[in-house]
Design an enzyme around this catalytic site. Structure first.
Site, PDB file in Angstrom:
ATOM      1  N   THR B 144     -23.389  63.813 -66.714  1.00 14.48           N
ATOM      2  CA  THR B 144     -23.601  65.016 -67.552  1.00 14.48           C
ATOM      3  C   THR B 144     -22.938  64.727 -68.910  1.00 14.48           C
ATOM      4  OG1 THR B 144     -21.680  66.117 -66.576  1.00 14.48           O
ATOM      5  CG2 THR B 144     -23.832  66.647 -65.652  1.00 14.48           C
ATOM      6  N   LYS B 170     -19.566  60.735 -61.196  1.00 15.07           N
ATOM      7  CA  LYS B 170     -19.705  61.356 -62.519  1.00 15.07           C
ATOM      8  C   LYS B 170     -18.525  62.316 -62.675  1.00 15.07           C
ATOM      9  CE  LYS B 170     -20.983  64.933 -63.654  1.00 15.07           C
ATOM     10  NZ  LYS B 170     -20.379  66.296 -63.894  1.00 15.07           N
ATOM     11  N   THR B 181     -14.758  69.269 -61.396  1.00 14.07           N
ATOM     12  CA  THR B 181     -16.181  68.968 -61.591  1.00 14.07           C
ATOM     13  C   THR B 181     -16.450  67.515 -61.550  1.00 14.07           C
ATOM     14  OG1 THR B 181     -16.744  70.827 -62.940  1.00 14.07           O
ATOM     15  CG2 THR B 181     -18.196  68.983 -63.115  1.00 14.07           C
ATOM     16  N   GLU B 264     -12.892  64.073 -70.787  1.00  9.36           N
ATOM     17  CA  GLU B 264     -13.543  64.516 -72.028  1.00  9.36           C
ATOM     18  C   GLU B 264     -12.656  64.266 -73.242  1.00  9.36           C
ATOM     19  OE1 GLU B 264     -16.780  67.756 -70.461  1.00  9.36           O
ATOM     20  OE2 GLU B 264     -14.786  68.466 -70.972  1.00  9.36           O
ATOM     21  N   ASN B 387     -15.722  70.934 -75.717  1.00 14.34           N
ATOM     22  CA  ASN B 387     -15.620  72.146 -74.908  1.00 14.34           C
ATOM     23  C   ASN B 387     -15.734  73.450 -75.673  1.00 14.34           C
ATOM     24  OD1 ASN B 387     -15.369  71.286 -72.128  1.00 14.34           O
ATOM     25  ND2 ASN B 387     -13.641  70.118 -72.933  1.00 14.34           N
ATOM     26  N   SER B 392     -23.827  75.951 -76.359  1.00 13.65           N
ATOM     27  CA  SER B 392     -24.747  76.152 -77.490  1.00 13.65           C
ATOM     28  C   SER B 392     -25.430  74.850 -77.863  1.00 13.65           C
ATOM     29  CB  SER B 392     -23.999  76.723 -78.677  1.00 13.65           C
ATOM     30  OG  SER B 392     -22.823  75.995 -78.912  1.00 13.65           O
TER      31      SER B 392
END
Lengths: 392, 392
Positions: B144, B170, B181, B264, B387, B392
């Site tokens: 993702t 992932k 996650t 991230e 994040n 959006s």
């Protein structure tokens, strides 16, 4: 800005670390004041914290509060304690008090000893300025990474006579429960018997300073002092105690709000209201998990009504509830109910609200009567700017 | 890249959310495989998590693992469960398996129902591709926000014969204890009796996936599956179990490391080794508090040997210790001892080390034998970029 009667302020450039700005402040009460303190719960406690705690354990009175910025006198061992004591002696001599009447607090870099020559040079000018500075000056003197100074005052009537309360604070980063890197001084000219004053003071702190968070970190130096000197001539009794408590808590809440508003890099104040929890403790657990979640905090910064991150935080908080009973409402718009997002077009509905500073997040767990409210800041690019480059 | 025997892979563009990229993958074992799973502990659990848990509770065998990216099928209520079941039926029909032989997992946006027409259209191409894709393809299909695909394989000898282990994963955000996650599939061609396999698998997960953190958040979908199909002809016995455990744990650690490396926006992997704690639990508490501290994480990003933030985090962790007994060492250089920073010129000494990806932080609490190691990412501008602007 009303200032409580019987207090004088002094602020000077002591050059303890900064140059070209004031970094040492003193508040002196003309009368012995009932004194209270709440301190960091961190295991690493700065020298002034150790000192002030033992002073208040011994006698619940004080004449003065002294705060320096630039050097926290933390992780400085025995030498740090000796130095702290010496700064109290130097200033006491200069202003005509006893050292044990001056409550000390420090903020700034940790692990560095005071430059005592600077303190020796500072005592006389500090005494000379007494009464020439204002509470506002004091609130600026204690700033570190704060974007603005924090001061709140309020005058209330107790038995028909005016009593003034004033609070100053510095904060910014590491604001968290249990007194993160935050210093505050609360003064009033009411007369309150010390045991009652300490209870009022602690209850106020629990409803205000302990209910705000910026990044969940706490520091070695966090301190809130409270002085009640009686100079108004008004004595708080059991009958007027509720009114006094209400005023104290209100002023503390107002200044605690400013701490969140000025959280490092913050653009939002998120009001997290958890209700329907099994207990107050569970409600607090849920509120803190949401308020500390980096994903929730970045979503708020991004003006994103991201209910998924909120429920994910609730789901791992450890609070007891049935997922199907949870209702999440943001700025009055229901986002989540019955285990699923609602049908509302909440992105459109919330767009104007999410531009505001204050975001109200109501979380109903449907599991009992426990409730808790926490104010949290968002997590922003500027937070990273400030904290990835603090020492250099 | 060695692939365990007896597994075929299929990966297609199902257009479940993304277009122009593969988003649906299937791994089929030619033989019934002993199966194990570890799932998120979040109270909000996605439909495929509820489904797979109940399947593994019923029978510890499986023939396939199916993973889609783009839609997490979480917070989707009864309809989500019905849809999950239907996707298993569609794919089972197309590939000639029974629905209950296919373990499902999903990742992506939550609170949105599957577009079932897309799934109906996907089943035939998914079956047609079986054996044409590789494990590498599969590892790319399930990505993702991952910056790179994650795959590790190793061939070891058990009783003189080769056994291959392979893991794909992932991750990126929300990597935390208890399966944030993160999806991973671990396959081997060893034959392992199911009860033993589940123990080996869980022990490996506890030493690897459960010891990494990116931002402390966990998700609704976290899942690790493990299949052991026996196609190598080598059976793991009590005698060879330690060797198998070692190999499983090593491969899991290697892929868990990649999850942190690709946290991230991460630029660092911080190896937090806590020793001398009162208990393993206390060591874990200390390690997690340091590893989750935004101030420590931003300091590492800023290449700042900021011992003060580390000890402040330790001090509020709740772990038991005497502050004077704590020793903090970074990349081999002692920063803190006896309650104070050391005299070492550590900024200069550490400068070359702090440019590296891997930062080793040794924390000795001097209070017992408890130890714990956690891998944590740093907190960066890019984390905020990703994040604050996800939906959006």
């Amino acid at each position: 800005m009303n200032t409580p009667k019987g207090y004088r302020f002094s602020t000077i450039e002591a050059n303890l670390k900064y140059s070209g700005r004031k970094d040492l402040g003193l508040i002196v009460s003309d009368l012995p004041a009932a004194a209270a303190g709440v301190f960091t719960t961190n295991k690493f406690q700065a020298a002034p914290v150790v000192m002030a705690k033992s002073m208040l354990d011994t006698r619940p009175f004080a004449r003065a509060v002294m705060i320096n910025a630039g050097n926290a006198n933390a992780c400085t061992g025995e030498q740090g304690l000796t130095n702290c004591r010496r700064t109290m002696e130097l200033v006491a001599d200069a202003v005509g008090l006893m050292p044990e009447e001056i409550l000390p607090a420090s903020t700034g870099v940790i692990g560095m000893q005071f430059n005592m020559a600077k303190w020796e040079a500072a005592a006389a000018p500090l005494a000379a300025d007494l009464g020439k500075s204002t509470a506002e000056d004091f609130s600026r003197t204690i700033m570190t990474t704060d974007a603005f100074n924090k001061i709140v005052s309020r005058t209330v009537e107790i038995e028909g006579k005016p009593v003034t309360l004033l609070a100053v604070a510095k904060g910014a980063g590491m604001i968290c429960p249990n007194m993160a890197t935050m210093l505050a001084v609360f003064i009033t000219d009411a007369a309150v018997e010390p045991a009652m004053w300490q209870k009022i003071f602690r209850a106020g702190v629990d409803e205000s300073f302990n209910r705000v968070t910026v990044d969940g970190d706490t520091s070695t130096n966090d301190t809130v002092f409270g002085l009640a000197n009686g100079a108004s001539g008004v004595t708080v009794t059991e009958a007027t105690r509720p009114a006094m408590q209400e005023a104290v808590t209100a002023v503390m809440r107002e200044i605690a709000y400013k701490l969140v508003q000025d959280g490092e890099g913050a653009t939002k104040v998120i009001h997290i209201n958890v209700t329907g929890a099994q207990s107050k403790e569970d409600a607090e657990l849920a509120a803190r998990t949401v308020g500390h979640s980096p994903l929730v905090k970045t979503a708020m910064y991004g003006r994103d009504a991201n209910w998924g991150r909120i429920v994910a935080a609730l789901g791992r908080s450890g609070a007891q509830f049935d997922p199907d009973d949870v209702v999440v409402t943001m700025c009055g718009v229901e986002l989540f109910r019955n285990g699923q997002p609602t049908d509302a077009d909440f992105d459109t509905m919330l767009e104007p609200y999410l531009k505001e500073v204050d975001i109200v997040l109501d979380i109903e767990l449907g599991h009992g009567d426990g409730a808790y409210t926490l104010l949290a800041s968002d997590l922003t690019h500027k937070y990273i700017d400030i904290n990835a480059d603090y020492r250099s």
